[in-house]
Motif scaffolding. Structure first.
Motif, PDB file in Angstrom:
ATOM      1  N   GLN A  35       6.333   8.725  11.304  1.00 33.32           N
ATOM      2  CA  GLN A  35       5.275   8.249  10.405  1.00 33.32           C
ATOM      3  C   GLN A  35       5.217   6.735  10.372  1.00 33.32           C
ATOM      4  O   GLN A  35       4.142   6.136  10.366  1.00 33.32           O
ATOM      5  N   LEU A  36       6.403   6.132  10.337  1.00 37.55           N
ATOM      6  CA  LEU A  36       6.455   4.672  10.289  1.00 37.55           C
ATOM      7  C   LEU A  36       5.931   4.075  11.574  1.00 37.55           C
ATOM      8  O   LEU A  36       5.165   3.114  11.567  1.00 37.55           O
ATOM      9  N   GLU A  37       6.334   4.696  12.672  1.00 37.79           N
ATOM     10  CA  GLU A  37       5.896   4.189  13.965  1.00 37.79           C
ATOM     11  C   GLU A  37       4.374   4.333  14.098  1.00 37.79           C
ATOM     12  O   GLU A  37       3.689   3.442  14.606  1.00 37.79           O
ATOM     13  N   ARG A  38       3.859   5.458  13.612  1.00 36.50           N
ATOM     14  CA  ARG A  38       2.421   5.697  13.706  1.00 36.50           C
ATOM     15  C   ARG A  38       1.637   4.719  12.835  1.00 36.50           C
ATOM     16  O   ARG A  38       0.611   4.178  13.248  1.00 36.50           O
ATOM     17  N   LEU A  39       2.155   4.476  11.635  1.00 33.90           N
ATOM     18  CA  LEU A  39       1.462   3.531  10.759  1.00 33.90           C
ATOM     19  C   LEU A  39       1.467   2.137  11.383  1.00 33.90           C
ATOM     20  O   LEU A  39       0.450   1.437  11.408  1.00 33.90           O
ATOM     21  N   GLU A  40       2.618   1.782  11.929  1.00 37.10           N
ATOM     22  CA  GLU A  40       2.717   0.483  12.596  1.00 37.10           C
ATOM     23  C   GLU A  40       1.735   0.400  13.758  1.00 37.10           C
ATOM     24  O   GLU A  40       1.039  -0.601  13.949  1.00 37.10           O
ATOM     25  N   ALA A  41       1.662   1.493  14.526  1.00 32.55           N
ATOM     26  CA  ALA A  41       0.758   1.523  15.678  1.00 32.55           C
ATOM     27  C   ALA A  41      -0.693   1.376  15.231  1.00 32.55           C
ATOM     28  O   ALA A  41      -1.485   0.671  15.860  1.00 32.55           O
ATOM     29  N   MET A  42      -1.029   2.034  14.132  1.00 36.18           N
ATOM     30  CA  MET A  42      -2.405   1.952  13.640  1.00 36.18           C
ATOM     31  C   MET A  42      -2.727   0.545  13.156  1.00 36.18           C
ATOM     32  O   MET A  42      -3.837   0.050  13.314  1.00 36.18           O
ATOM     33  N   ARG A  43      -1.734  -0.100  12.569  1.00 37.87           N
ATOM     34  CA  ARG A  43      -1.956  -1.480  12.108  1.00 37.87           C
ATOM     35  C   ARG A  43      -2.184  -2.405  13.282  1.00 37.87           C
ATOM     36  O   ARG A  43      -3.061  -3.270  13.250  1.00 37.87           O
ATOM     37  N   THR A  44      -1.395  -2.202  14.315  1.00 44.99           N
ATOM     38  CA  THR A  44      -1.571  -3.021  15.514  1.00 44.99           C
ATOM     39  C   THR A  44      -2.949  -2.757  16.116  1.00 44.99           C
ATOM     40  O   THR A  44      -3.669  -3.684  16.512  1.00 44.99           O
ATOM     41  N   ALA A  63      -7.648  13.781   4.323  1.00 44.60           N
ATOM     42  CA  ALA A  63      -6.237  14.094   4.072  1.00 44.60           C
ATOM     43  C   ALA A  63      -5.376  13.540   5.202  1.00 44.60           C
ATOM     44  O   ALA A  63      -4.276  13.024   4.971  1.00 44.60           O
ATOM     45  N   GLU A  64      -5.881  13.624   6.429  1.00 41.53           N
ATOM     46  CA  GLU A  64      -5.115  13.115   7.562  1.00 41.53           C
ATOM     47  C   GLU A  64      -5.014  11.589   7.518  1.00 41.53           C
ATOM     48  O   GLU A  64      -3.970  11.018   7.855  1.00 41.53           O
ATOM     49  N   ILE A  65      -6.081  10.937   7.105  1.00 43.08           N
ATOM     50  CA  ILE A  65      -6.038   9.480   6.970  1.00 43.08           C
ATOM     51  C   ILE A  65      -4.976   9.101   5.941  1.00 43.08           C
ATOM     52  O   ILE A  65      -4.174   8.188   6.146  1.00 43.08           O
ATOM     53  N   GLU A  66      -4.979   9.838   4.863  1.00 47.00           N
ATOM     54  CA  GLU A  66      -4.023   9.539   3.800  1.00 47.00           C
ATOM     55  C   GLU A  66      -2.596   9.798   4.251  1.00 47.00           C
ATOM     56  O   GLU A  66      -1.678   9.056   3.911  1.00 47.00           O
ATOM     57  N   GLU A  67      -2.427  10.822   5.042  1.00 48.75           N
ATOM     58  CA  GLU A  67      -1.093  11.157   5.536  1.00 48.75           C
ATOM     59  C   GLU A  67      -0.606  10.055   6.482  1.00 48.75           C
ATOM     60  O   GLU A  67       0.553   9.652   6.447  1.00 48.75           O
ATOM     61  N   ILE A  68      -1.499   9.486   7.265  1.00 49.84           N
ATOM     62  CA  ILE A  68      -1.103   8.424   8.190  1.00 49.84           C
ATOM     63  C   ILE A  68      -0.810   7.130   7.425  1.00 49.84           C
ATOM     64  O   ILE A  68       0.180   6.455   7.675  1.00 49.84           O
ATOM     65  N   ARG A  69      -1.665   6.809   6.448  1.00 53.08           N
ATOM     66  CA  ARG A  69      -1.457   5.558   5.721  1.00 53.08           C
ATOM     67  C   ARG A  69      -0.404   5.687   4.647  1.00 53.08           C
ATOM     68  O   ARG A  69       0.116   4.679   4.162  1.00 53.08           O
ATOM     69  N   GLY A  70      -0.114   6.905   4.234  1.00 53.93           N
ATOM     70  CA  GLY A  70       0.909   7.110   3.214  1.00 53.93           C
ATOM     71  C   GLY A  70       0.415   6.817   1.817  1.00 53.93           C
ATOM     72  O   GLY A  70       1.192   6.827   0.868  1.00 53.93           O
ATOM     73  N   VAL A  71      -0.887   6.551   1.681  1.00 51.69           N
ATOM     74  CA  VAL A  71      -1.467   6.330   0.355  1.00 51.69           C
ATOM     75  C   VAL A  71      -2.836   7.000   0.313  1.00 51.69           C
ATOM     76  O   VAL A  71      -3.431   7.302   1.345  1.00 51.69           O
ATOM     77  N   GLU A 130       0.844  -1.194   0.000  1.00 57.02           N
ATOM     78  CA  GLU A 130       0.000   0.000   0.000  1.00 57.02           C
ATOM     79  C   GLU A 130       0.876   1.238   0.000  1.00 57.02           C
ATOM     80  O   GLU A 130       0.898   2.001   0.941  1.00 57.02           O
ATOM     81  N   GLY A 131       1.625   1.386  -1.042  1.00 62.46           N
ATOM     82  CA  GLY A 131       2.394   2.610  -1.198  1.00 62.46           C
ATOM     83  C   GLY A 131       3.780   2.545  -0.580  1.00 62.46           C
ATOM     84  O   GLY A 131       4.124   1.573   0.103  1.00 62.46           O
ATOM     85  N   PRO A 132       4.581   3.559  -0.822  1.00 67.85           N
ATOM     86  CA  PRO A 132       5.983   3.598  -0.381  1.00 67.85           C
ATOM     87  C   PRO A 132       6.140   3.493   1.137  1.00 67.85           C
ATOM     88  O   PRO A 132       7.068   2.847   1.616  1.00 67.85           O
TER      89      PRO A 132
END
Lengths: 264, 218, 218
Positions: free
Chosen positions: A118-127, C122-130, A34-36
């Protein structure tokens, strides 16, 4: 981008091997990511450290290697992968060079820290998402009522009236009595029916155009009140006759006399 | 050796599994009765409960537990269900109130009763100039805006109608006497008719009191 | 004219009627909760119960009464419902309705909305990166798990998304504050809206506020 040292150390460094395998796996399944940011998160896992201690520099190198590899394999990469690659290349160079005191804008460390965040936050959201989905869910682990009783809506009409309604109603009734004398006024009123009744036989005689006013009954022309009502009624009656197709009306000019004749 | 044995799935040998304690079975039956879309037969319960359960006893306990509660465990033919207690059925109805203006016949009849009470039906008809339908009177009685007064001491002893406390309450009147007379109605612009000189303008009920004009304020 | 009569008008004065005893109110609330599939708000309860009832106390008593039973009284936001005990889900296998499998994107988006609400696209997209596809948001809206919140008072006044009562009901949460791990995430600063360095709104980053709703207030 040939200056990027490929992540293939000669020694049997297990971490490096894992990173390489991960990078290769990435290439195979680019479409599944799902993206870079997703790719970066996957790559960062290979560092096997707390995401807060991640080496953004190493991560940037891995990502660039990934993009390079994809290109050599002629794998179509979406634009945002390339944008990320360009940005990471820039970040990498900034991280490697000593900071330039003259330079404006955020420091490379700030940018790197934000990427780590950002990476940590994305990881946290996935968890969090996984924990959420692991909860007892309604319709799977918990259940609602199987038989529901519909609430029957009973419509009840409540009648209302205001005091003004009441008084107006009373006034209406009482003034009806007061109006009674006016009934005599009907002697001064020629009704449409009366006019029509009068004109029907007459129209048959008039083959030529005749001034409408000549149809006014006798005794209705002198008194202005009587003339007015007779005129109105006669005119309305003539319209009625036209509508019935028995007569024709014409008026040559505004305010000119209105003429009537039998329709043949 | 392996040849003779049956499938190795669980529940192959019932005696290996103990039925849950009765209290637990009761919970299970409760959950099943609650969540299932229709009444559940004992057979179905047996099929759904863990092996060895005895739904009959659990059901009986559950039925007793719900006695006198807001919902009861009831038997529906050969099956069981949880249903609202019969005395609480009224909670399952929701009254939607709709306000409607009183019909012209009703308001006129009401006005005549208010101004002329106690008044007989014949008198109402005389004043209105048209008959008064039974339905109109019934409606006003039902609304509790009019009620029966004393019988008139005339031949036939007809009943009279008078307005009620609820009527006065609704229209914000202390007594029916507070209703404005004709001349006041006219002064307030409620009579759109031209006054006829010399006719009964000085009406019966006119008592020239003040402060009634504020009845029109609304 | 008998102006003032005795007032026998029923329902004229609500205070004349006493609320039913608490035990009776509890039965009524029980019946309503049992009869209704979805959560019932306190407001709805008040509307359906006889005048003067206090559903809050009755609900609290009921909740205790059903503790440990096969069905439980649960709070869902501002509403209440009866649900089967989670440990008995295995009995209900035949009641399980095949739910649409949510995509990973939808699950992540849902989690982000729940933990960061109110949150803009926009914030959702910023968090997910897509980018978030329209279909993902639509699907969640259609499932009634998310809904529109207030518009953000920033340029463009973007809409925000928040989770619904149905979401809370589905995942067995009393309120959005009960989301698993919420406080840890907040303590770790992972629910902060941290601007990208160099974008010029660093000064907005001042608040160490609590509560999800405050996280994005600027």
């Amino acid at each position: 981008m040939s200056d990027v040292p490929p992540l293939r150390p000669a020694g049997p460094d297990p971490d490096a091997v894992a990173a390489r395998l991960a990078a290769e796996a990435l290439i195979v399944d680019v479409g599944g990511y799902e993206g870079p940011l997703d790719v970066l998160l996957t790559l960062s896992r290979a560092q096997k450290v707390d995401l807060r201690q991640i080496s953004v520099l190493a991560l940037a190198q891995q990502y660039l290697a990934f993009v390079e590899e994809a290109r050599t394999l002629r794998i179509e990469l979406a634009a945002d992968y390339l944008v990320m690659a360009a940005w990471l290349a820039f970040l990498k160079s900034r991280l490697l060079l000593p900071p330039d005191p003259e330079e404006e804008g955020p420091s490379a460390e700030d940018l790197a820290a934000h990427l780590a965040f950002q990476l940590e936050r994305l990881e946290a959201m996935r968890t969090a998402a996984a924990r959420l989905m692991a909860r007892d869910q309604l319709g799977r682990d918990r259940f609602g009522r199987g038989i529901t009783e519909d609430v029957t809506r009973v419509r009840r009409v409540r009648w209302t009236a205001t005091l003004v309604d009441l008084m107006q109603a009373y006034a209406r009734i009482r003034t009806k009595d007061e109006f009674r004398p006016y009934a005599y006024d009907r002697t001064n009123l020629l009704t449409l029916d009366e006019a029509l009744e009068r004109m029907r036989p007459l129209i048959g005689l008039a083959g030529d155009w005749v001034d409408l006013w000549s149809y006014l009954p006798q005794g209705w022309t002198a008194d202005p009140v009587r003339r007015r009502t007779a005129t109105a009624a006669t005119f309305a009656a003539s319209l009625e006759l036209v509508k019935e197709g028995r007569a024709e009306l014409r008026q040559s000019d505004t305010f000119a006399p209105i003429e009537l004749r039998r329709r043949t | 050796m392996s040849g003779a044995t049956e499938g190795e799935g669980p529940a192959a040998d019932p005696s290996l599994f103990e039925a849950p304690p009765l209290a637990e079975q009761e919970r299970m039956v409760e959950a099943i009765l609650f969540a299932t879309a229709g009444p559940v037969t004992i057979r179905e319960l047996v099929g759904r409960l863990p092996h060895g359960c005895e739904p009959k006893t659990a059901l009986e306990n559950l039925r007793r537990r719900y006695e006198g509660r807001g919902v009861n465990v009831v038997r529906v033919g050969e099956a069981w269900a949880i249903r609202t207690a019969p005395d609480l059925g009224f909670l399952m109805r929701q009254e939607v109130e709709e306000t409607r203006k009183l019909s012209r016949a009703a308001i006129e009849t009401l006005a005549i009763i208010a101004y002329h009470q106690p008044v007989t039906r014949a008198e109402i008809e005389e004043i209105r100039g048209v008959g008064v339908s039974r339905g109109t009177i019934d409606q006003l009685l039902e609304m509790d805006w009019i009620r029966f007064g004393r019988r008139r001491m005339t031949p036939g002893r007809p009943v009279t109608f008078i307005v009620t406390e609820a009527f006065l309450d609704h229209f914000g009147l202390e007594t029916a006497r507070d209703l404005p007379g004709l001349s006041e109605l006219r002064a307030a612009g409620l009579l759109d008719s031209r006054p006829v000189p010399g006719t009964g303008d000085e009406d019966d009920e006119t008592d020239g009191t003040e402060g009634q004009s504020d009845l029109f304020e609304e």
